[in-house]
Design an enzyme around this catalytic site. Structure first.
Site, PDB file in Angstrom:
ATOM      1  N   ARG A  90     -28.183 -25.493  40.976  1.00  0.00           N
ATOM      2  CA  ARG A  90     -28.231 -26.540  42.004  1.00  0.00           C
ATOM      3  C   ARG A  90     -29.611 -26.551  42.659  1.00  0.00           C
ATOM      4  NH1 ARG A  90     -25.752 -31.272  43.399  1.00  0.00           N
ATOM      5  NH2 ARG A  90     -25.131 -31.373  45.588  1.00  0.00           N
ATOM      6  N   THR A 374     -25.019 -39.411  36.908  1.00  0.00           N
ATOM      7  CA  THR A 374     -24.804 -37.984  36.643  1.00  0.00           C
ATOM      8  C   THR A 374     -24.201 -37.910  35.252  1.00  0.00           C
ATOM      9  OG1 THR A 374     -24.519 -37.453  38.961  1.00  0.00           O
ATOM     10  CG2 THR A 374     -23.503 -35.913  37.437  1.00  0.00           C
ATOM     11  N   THR A 392     -27.184 -33.359  36.993  1.00  0.00           N
ATOM     12  CA  THR A 392     -27.410 -34.580  37.786  1.00  0.00           C
ATOM     13  C   THR A 392     -28.812 -34.705  38.364  1.00  0.00           C
ATOM     14  OG1 THR A 392     -26.462 -35.848  39.625  1.00  0.00           O
ATOM     15  CG2 THR A 392     -26.662 -33.497  39.978  1.00  0.00           C
ATOM     16  N   ASN A 394     -28.390 -36.888  40.967  1.00  0.00           N
ATOM     17  CA  ASN A 394     -27.599 -37.533  42.004  1.00  0.00           C
ATOM     18  C   ASN A 394     -27.476 -39.027  41.711  1.00  0.00           C
ATOM     19  OD1 ASN A 394     -25.920 -37.750  44.188  1.00  0.00           O
ATOM     20  ND2 ASN A 394     -27.551 -37.982  45.668  1.00  0.00           N
ATOM     21  N   GLU A 413     -31.033 -35.274  45.569  1.00  0.00           N
ATOM     22  CA  GLU A 413     -29.877 -34.442  45.946  1.00  0.00           C
ATOM     23  C   GLU A 413     -29.817 -34.169  47.451  1.00  0.00           C
ATOM     24  OE1 GLU A 413     -27.177 -34.192  43.407  1.00  0.00           O
ATOM     25  OE2 GLU A 413     -29.068 -33.742  42.407  1.00  0.00           O
ATOM     26  N   SER A 445     -21.836 -29.889  46.593  1.00  0.00           N
ATOM     27  CA  SER A 445     -21.655 -30.774  45.433  1.00  0.00           C
ATOM     28  C   SER A 445     -20.172 -31.004  45.160  1.00  0.00           C
ATOM     29  CB  SER A 445     -22.294 -30.104  44.211  1.00  0.00           C
ATOM     30  OG  SER A 445     -22.021 -30.835  43.043  1.00  0.00           O
ATOM     31  N   SER A 446     -19.894 -32.042  44.402  1.00  0.00           N
ATOM     32  CA  SER A 446     -18.523 -32.265  43.917  1.00  0.00           C
ATOM     33  C   SER A 446     -18.401 -31.962  42.425  1.00  0.00           C
ATOM     34  CB  SER A 446     -18.115 -33.722  44.154  1.00  0.00           C
ATOM     35  OG  SER A 446     -18.202 -34.042  45.511  1.00  0.00           O
ATOM     36  N   GLY A 465     -19.228 -38.882  38.598  1.00  0.00           N
ATOM     37  CA  GLY A 465     -18.458 -39.825  39.408  1.00  0.00           C
ATOM     38  C   GLY A 465     -18.515 -39.559  40.892  1.00  0.00           C
ATOM     39  N   GLY A 466     -19.555 -38.852  41.357  1.00  0.00           N
ATOM     40  CA  GLY A 466     -19.730 -38.637  42.797  1.00  0.00           C
ATOM     41  C   GLY A 466     -18.526 -37.940  43.403  1.00  0.00           C
TER      42      GLY A 466
HETATM   43  O1  DON Z   1     -23.408 -33.070  43.256  1.00  0.00           O
HETATM   44  C1  DON Z   1     -22.739 -34.056  43.504  1.00  0.00           C
HETATM   45  O2  DON Z   1     -21.594 -34.019  43.864  1.00  0.00           O
HETATM   46  C2  DON Z   1     -23.370 -35.429  43.306  1.00  0.00           C
HETATM   47  N1  DON Z   1     -24.789 -35.326  43.434  1.00  0.00           N
HETATM   48  C3  DON Z   1     -22.931 -35.973  41.986  1.00  0.00           C
HETATM   49  C4  DON Z   1     -23.393 -37.380  41.811  1.00  0.00           C
HETATM   50  C5  DON Z   1     -22.622 -38.151  40.850  1.00  0.00           C
HETATM   51  O3  DON Z   1     -21.710 -37.697  40.226  1.00  0.00           O
HETATM   52  C6  DON Z   1     -23.043 -39.554  40.714  1.00  0.00           C
HETATM   53  N2  DON Z   1     -22.185 -40.230  39.838  1.00  0.00           N
HETATM   54  N3  DON Z   1     -21.537 -40.941  39.560  1.00  0.00           N
END
Ligand code: DON
Length: 569
Positions: A90, A374, A392, A394, A413, A445-446, A465-466
């Protein structure tokens, strides 16, 4: 011959004794990255070499999703000693970062500052991960594993529809930086589909990494150019930030659910803990949640709501904050949360208490679902070594800033921190002190690369997918535990709740009209989403049936392959 003998023994003993599937499997978000994995596996590499090759290749051919200027989590499992580890690459906040970094004199968040340009970028972890995986887990050299990516950067890759969509979405930010615009745009506009994107500077940076290892990136000429470029454009990086970047190997979160062992990402990912809380809430009711679809969705949503509330309050960088992991993952705590769920009524999120010190922010904006970027890949080799990696920058194309002369697109990020207590990030997630901006901290992070191990099967999965990553992986785990195959898992329709905004977001086909009506009657706000969720990549080895399968989400343009190792000559 030995394999045959072992499977005969297995049949005789009434159980599977194979150490590995005897074939390789890869699923990634881009066919050229899947091909890169095949290339190094065919050259005698293992799953970890393949992970290095795919990661580097994805950074070249899917620049909107990941790259050397970003970071990620690699969940790795070594077959010979059975060890599972999370390689945490990370990004970290630069030393000059502080809690008010994105606030104006009145304490208001300055729009866009944590998203576009070099101030949005944290110190990348990806080059450290590539070096670490090759040196400690791979069989081939880093240089060998980087060959396909270097070739793709030098020869170019053809622009596809996803690239165009994402570059269109980030056009203004990409136009702002001369280097990114020169590489990815044509006189400030989008290239044509099929046109080649050639990245000679990125190839040169990759070569330096190949020759000198991570020091080729974190020190010397590249580091100099990165820092100069960042600072000249208003960023706050220093050479020491790069030189001091530390990759961390962490124990993954291990959960037990319905006879399955689930291994997932630990903090600074919120994934494993949130998934654990949700599984435990289901288990607290004796797993009785599946008879009626409305009851099932209602319970899952209420579990999601509670896990995301705790995410907002308690989770952050474990090297900087005390996370009550034991309590959050205890069955006792889950039983309390389960008992609090009204089976007939939605709990308004405003009724779930936040910490008294936590200042609730404004109502979060709608999640910008165009930001589905991502990337994730899953790989297993013939011996049973495996990697699930979610990586990612981000947002699509990260900060869209490329320091001159590096070819490296930097992440954004920093937006994954709480830019102010209770202030929603670009995915609508809120956070407080545990995820406040501090020097050297990793933003929460997710990303949730995951293994599911049942007595019969081993699954490797994950998705971008955030904020929705965690609930998508939860759906995947439940489907795998219920016996679904890889294709079924990636195709399954998805729904999501994240505490705030207080609504069920769902792919339109995920909930039938009866279910929608009944959920609304129970007090749920419904938010159908036209754009699909995620881009899941799954590998499943069925030890009982001696079958290996891989599937790439039909929502994306990825590819999955299962193939037999070429015998060594
Ligand atoms: O680390 C995280 O949770 C985010 N930066 C991930 C971003 C992400 O999955 C964007 N996508 N769709």
């Amino acid at each position: 011959m030995l394999r045959l003998l072992l499977s005969m023994l297995a049949v005789f003993a009434g159980q599977s004794l194979q150490a590995g599937p005897g074939q390789h499997a890869v699923a990634s978000a881009h066919p050229l990255a899947t091909a890169a994995a095949q290339e190094v596996l065919a050259a005698g590499g293992n799953a970890f070499d393949a992970a290095v090759a795919v990661t580097a290749a994805l950074g070249v051919v899917e620049p909107q999703g990941s790259g050397l200027g970003g970071g990620g989590f690699f969940l790795v499992h070594r077959a010979d000693d059975g060890r599972s580890v999370m390689v945490d690459a990370r990004e970290t906040a630069p030393a000059a970062a502080h809690p008010d970094l994105y606030l104006d004199a009145d304490g208001e968040v300055i729009p866009g500052l944590s998203l576009d340009g070099p101030l949005a970028a944290a110190i990348p972890g990806m080059p450290a991960a590539l070096g670490h995986l090759a040196a400690n887990y791979g069989r081939l050299s880093l240089a060998k594993n980087l060959e396909p990516a270097i070739r793709l950067a030098e020869e170019g890759f053809p622009v596809d529809a996803t690239f165009l969509q994402m570059a269109g979405f980030r056009l203004h930010a990409l136009r702002d930086g001369a280097d990114a615009a020169r590489v990815f745009l044509r006189e400030g506009d989008l290239p044509e589909e099929g046109e080649a994107i050639v990245q000679p500077e990125l190839a040169a940076t990759l070569r330096r990494l190949a020759d000198r290892g991570p020091a080729g990136f974190y020190e010397g000429e590249i580091a100099q150019r990165l820092v100069e470029g960042v600072r000249a454009a208003g960023g706050i990086w220093a050479l020491e930030d790069l030189a001091n970047y530390e990759l961390v190997e962490r124990e993954p979160v291990v959960l037990h659910y319905c006879g399955a062992r689930v291994v997932s990402a630990s903090p600074p990912s919120s994934g494993g803990i949130a998934i654990g809380q949700m599984l435990h809430i289901l288990a607290a009711g004796g797993n009785r949640y599946g008879d009626d679809e409305v009851d099932r969705v209602h319970l899952l949503v209420e579990a999601m709501r509670r896990a995301y509330r705790d995410r907002a309050l308690y989770l952050g960088d474990p090297d900087h904050v005390d996370i009550p992991v034991e309590r959050l993952l205890s069955m006792e705590y889950a039983s309390g949360l389960r008992a609090d769920i009204d089976p007939e009524r939605a709990t308004p999120s405003t009724e779930l208490p936040l910490d008294p010190d936590a200042v609730p922010g404004p109502v979060p904006p709608a999640i910008d679902s165009e930001s589905e970027q991502t990337t994730h890949f899953s790989v297993m080799d013939a011996e049973g070594n495996r990697v699930a990696a979610t990586i990612t920058l981000n947002y699509p194309f990260g900060s869209a800033f490329m320091p001159p002369g590096t070819g490296v697109l930097l992440n954004n990020e920093m937006d994954d921190f709480a830019t102010r207590p209770g202030e929603p990030n670009v995915y609508g997630l809120i956070g407080f002190e545990a995820n406040a901006i501090r020097p050297h901290r990793r933003p929460l992070s997710s990303m949730s690369p995951t293994f599911v191990e049942t007595p019969d099967r081993i699954a490797v999965l994950g998705t971008p997918g955030g904020s929705r990553i965690i609930t998508m992986v939860l759906h995947g785990i439940l489907a795998i535990v219920e016996g679904a195959g890889a294709s079924e898992v990636v195709q399954a329709r998805r729904f999501h709740h994240q505490y705030l905004p207080d609504r069920i977001e769902y792919e339109t086909a995920a909930l039938g009209s009866r279910v929608q009506l009944e959920l609304a009657r129970r007090g749920h706000a419904l938010s159908p989403q036209i754009r699909p969720f995620g881009n899941m990549q799954v590998v499943i080895w069925d030890r009982q049936r001696d079958r290996l399968e891989a599937a790439s989400d039909p929502r994306g343009n990825g590819s999955a392959a299962v193939f037999t190792p070429v015998p060594a000559r």
